[in-house]
Design a protein around this motif. Structure first.
Motif, short mmCIF file in Angstrom:
data_model
loop_
_atom_site.label_atom_id
_atom_site.label_comp_id
_atom_site.label_asym_id
_atom_site.label_seq_id
_atom_site.Cartn_x
_atom_site.Cartn_y
_atom_site.Cartn_z
N TRP A 1 -38.01 -18.39 -4.62
CA TRP A 1 -38.81 -19.47 -4.09
C TRP A 1 -40.26 -19.26 -4.49
N PRO A 2 -41.16 -20.22 -4.23
CA PRO A 2 -42.57 -20.01 -4.58
C PRO A 2 -43.17 -18.87 -3.76
N GLU A 3 -44.00 -18.10 -4.38
CA GLU A 3 -44.68 -17.04 -3.65
C GLU A 3 -45.58 -17.65 -2.58
N CYS A 4 -45.60 -17.03 -1.41
CA CYS A 4 -46.41 -17.52 -0.29
C CYS A 4 -47.61 -16.60 -0.11
N TYR A 5 -48.78 -17.21 0.09
CA TYR A 5 -50.01 -16.44 0.25
C TYR A 5 -50.52 -16.42 1.68
N HIS B 1 -29.06 -23.51 0.52
CA HIS B 1 -30.37 -24.15 0.52
C HIS B 1 -30.29 -25.48 1.25
N ARG B 2 -29.24 -26.21 1.05
CA ARG B 2 -28.89 -27.46 1.73
C ARG B 2 -29.78 -28.66 1.37
N ASP B 3 -30.68 -28.48 0.42
CA ASP B 3 -31.41 -29.64 -0.13
C ASP B 3 -31.54 -29.39 -1.63
N PHE B 4 -30.40 -28.98 -2.21
CA PHE B 4 -30.35 -28.45 -3.57
C PHE B 4 -30.21 -29.60 -4.56
N TRP B 5 -31.22 -30.45 -4.60
CA TRP B 5 -31.19 -31.56 -5.55
C TRP B 5 -32.29 -31.37 -6.58
N VAL B 6 -32.21 -32.16 -7.65
CA VAL B 6 -32.97 -31.84 -8.85
C VAL B 6 -34.48 -31.83 -8.64
N THR B 7 -35.00 -32.61 -7.69
CA THR B 7 -36.44 -32.64 -7.47
C THR B 7 -36.95 -31.35 -6.83
N ASN B 8 -36.07 -30.62 -6.17
CA ASN B 8 -36.45 -29.34 -5.55
C ASN B 8 -36.20 -28.15 -6.46
N ILE B 9 -35.70 -28.40 -7.66
CA ILE B 9 -35.34 -27.33 -8.60
C ILE B 9 -36.30 -27.36 -9.78
N PHE B 10 -36.87 -26.20 -10.09
CA PHE B 10 -37.74 -26.08 -11.26
C PHE B 10 -37.14 -25.02 -12.18
N HIS B 11 -37.07 -25.37 -13.44
CA HIS B 11 -36.55 -24.44 -14.45
C HIS B 11 -37.70 -24.08 -15.39
N SER B 12 -38.00 -22.79 -15.47
CA SER B 12 -39.13 -22.34 -16.27
C SER B 12 -38.79 -21.03 -16.96
N ASP B 13 -38.78 -21.03 -18.29
CA ASP B 13 -38.50 -19.82 -19.07
C ASP B 13 -37.19 -19.16 -18.65
N GLY B 14 -36.16 -19.97 -18.43
CA GLY B 14 -34.85 -19.43 -18.06
C GLY B 14 -34.74 -19.02 -16.61
N THR C 1 -35.08 -19.94 -12.33
CA THR C 1 -34.92 -21.03 -11.38
C THR C 1 -35.80 -20.77 -10.16
N ILE C 2 -36.65 -21.74 -9.83
CA ILE C 2 -37.50 -21.65 -8.65
C ILE C 2 -37.20 -22.85 -7.77
N LEU C 3 -36.91 -22.60 -6.49
CA LEU C 3 -36.55 -23.65 -5.55
C LEU C 3 -37.64 -23.87 -4.52
N ILE C 4 -37.95 -25.13 -4.24
CA ILE C 4 -38.90 -25.46 -3.20
C ILE C 4 -38.17 -26.13 -2.03
N ASP C 5 -38.87 -26.32 -0.92
CA ASP C 5 -38.36 -27.04 0.27
C ASP C 5 -37.13 -26.36 0.87
N TRP C 6 -37.38 -25.32 1.66
CA TRP C 6 -36.31 -24.54 2.26
C TRP C 6 -36.08 -24.89 3.74
N ASP C 7 -36.50 -26.07 4.17
CA ASP C 7 -36.45 -26.35 5.60
C ASP C 7 -35.07 -26.73 6.12
N THR C 8 -34.08 -26.93 5.25
CA THR C 8 -32.72 -27.20 5.72
C THR C 8 -31.80 -25.98 5.54
N THR C 9 -32.34 -24.87 5.13
CA THR C 9 -31.56 -23.68 4.80
C THR C 9 -30.70 -23.20 5.96
#
Length: 343
Positions: A96-100, A220-233, A235-243
């Motif tokens: 997931w995205p790193e949190c600061y 993840h339970r909201d595993f649709w394409v807008t929440n999925i980012f593919h970068s350099d092979g 996978t980074i997932l955003i929006d984990w509120d339905t997990t």
């Protein structure tokens, strides 16, 4: 907490940039996302105590309290997950995205999360190869957690329940607007697609008996394409509120059918399931599973939802009928494949 404060931003950037920030100039841009809240890209320049100016990009996600059907604490789940130590369970290739920084305003029932801005390929720009890679990485992630049963995961209290999919389906099925519509004489959806949905209703108990024999995994339970980012092979997932806890393959149903690439749905269905099982089987033996139930999960999760979307948009829009048609073709092609194997 509804506005971005320069003092808070300086504190957050000091963590992100690993240096003391003396002053900051910034601007914001609204990003799509957040059910009842505000997601903003914050960009600008941060000045260090020695006068160096550093450009930055960071995301602020402010989430207000709201109640999702059957899952009342989902509004604060992402905050709770980032406050826990489950971030250590991710890998370099699936995370997931790193949190600061995270904050909770108890009086306003509002959370704020400051996190990494993800750049990569997402949504309908994902290719078939990327779909397959994402499915395999998801399987690998869920298989590892299933096999290892880490204490940090078992101790989490704010996760959606394993019954969520069943409750979601039964709630939709109880809506007379969609239930009666597909059974009515004036229904604008082709009859064979209505029959597909009605057959699921009539077989629901038997279907859930089969699904409930599958391994229970972290979904993840909201595993649709807008929440999925593919970068350099990766996978980074955003929006984990339905997990929460769900069944093996449940997230695949979303990947394939939730506002998906309709033209390639059948292809992705047949590519992603083997990739997902391959990743999962690196950690757990699932060779005994011959019925993955992904087709049924797609209809349980999205069948009546697609009918609702069709009704909301009117008969002039046929995207949702096209999606139902592709789901119909998935099973038709699978039945043909089984017939060839057994003859």
């Amino acid at each position: 907490m509804s506005e971005i404060k320069a003092e808070t931003l300086k504190e957050v950037l000091s963590k992100m940039l690993r240096t003391n920030i003396f002053s900051v100039e910034f601007q914001t841009k609204h990003l799509h996302g957040g059910t009842v809240g505000k997601v903003q890209l914050v960009t600008g320049n941060a000045e260090t105590t020695n006068g160096e100016k550093l450009p930055f990009k960071i995301v602020s996600k402010m989430q207000k309290k709201w109640e999702r059907y059957g899952d009342p604490d989902s509004w604060r789940r992402e905050y709770d997950l980032y406050k826990s130590n489950i971030g250590a369970l991710f890998s370099e290739s699936f995370r997931w995205p790193e949190c600061y920084h995270v904050e909770m305003n108890e009086e306003e029932n509002e959370t704020q999360i400051w996190m990494e801005y993800i750049e990569g390929i997402s949504g309908l720009d994902l290719t078939g190869e990327m779909y397959e890679c994402v499915a395999e990485e998801l399987g690998r992630f869920q298989g590892k957690l299933y096999a290892e049963q880490p204490a940090s995961l078992q101790n989490l209290t704010n996760l959606s329940k394993v019954e969520y999919m069943k409750d979601f389906y039964l709630n939709y099925r109880s809506w007379k607007r969609v239930y009666d519509y597909i059974r009515s004489d004036d229904c604008g959806i082709p009859k064979h697609l209505c029959e597909m949905l009605i057959n699921i209703d009539e077989s629901a108990d038997e279907i859930f008996n089969r699904i409930e024999k599958l391994p229970i995994v972290l979904c993840h339970r909201d595993f649709w394409v807008t929440n999925i980012f593919h970068s350099d092979g990766k996978t980074i997932l955003i929006d984990w509120d339905t997990t929460g806890w769900g069944y093996l393959g449940e997230d695949l149903a979303s990947l394939i059918a939730d506002e998906a690439d309709v033209e390639h749905m059948v292809e992705y269905y047949h590519r992603c399931i083997p990739a997902y099982y391959k990743g999962f089987s690196e950690y757990a033996d699932i060779s005994h599973i011959t019925d993955n139930c992904v087709y049924e999960m797609i209809l349980l999760l999205f069948g009546y939802r697609l009918v609702e979307w069709y009704l909301n948009e009117g008969a002039g829009s046929n995207l949702h009928i096209q999606t139902l048609q592709k789901v119909y073709e998935m099973q038709k092609r699978e039945n043909l494949s089984k017939s060839r194997r057994y003859n």
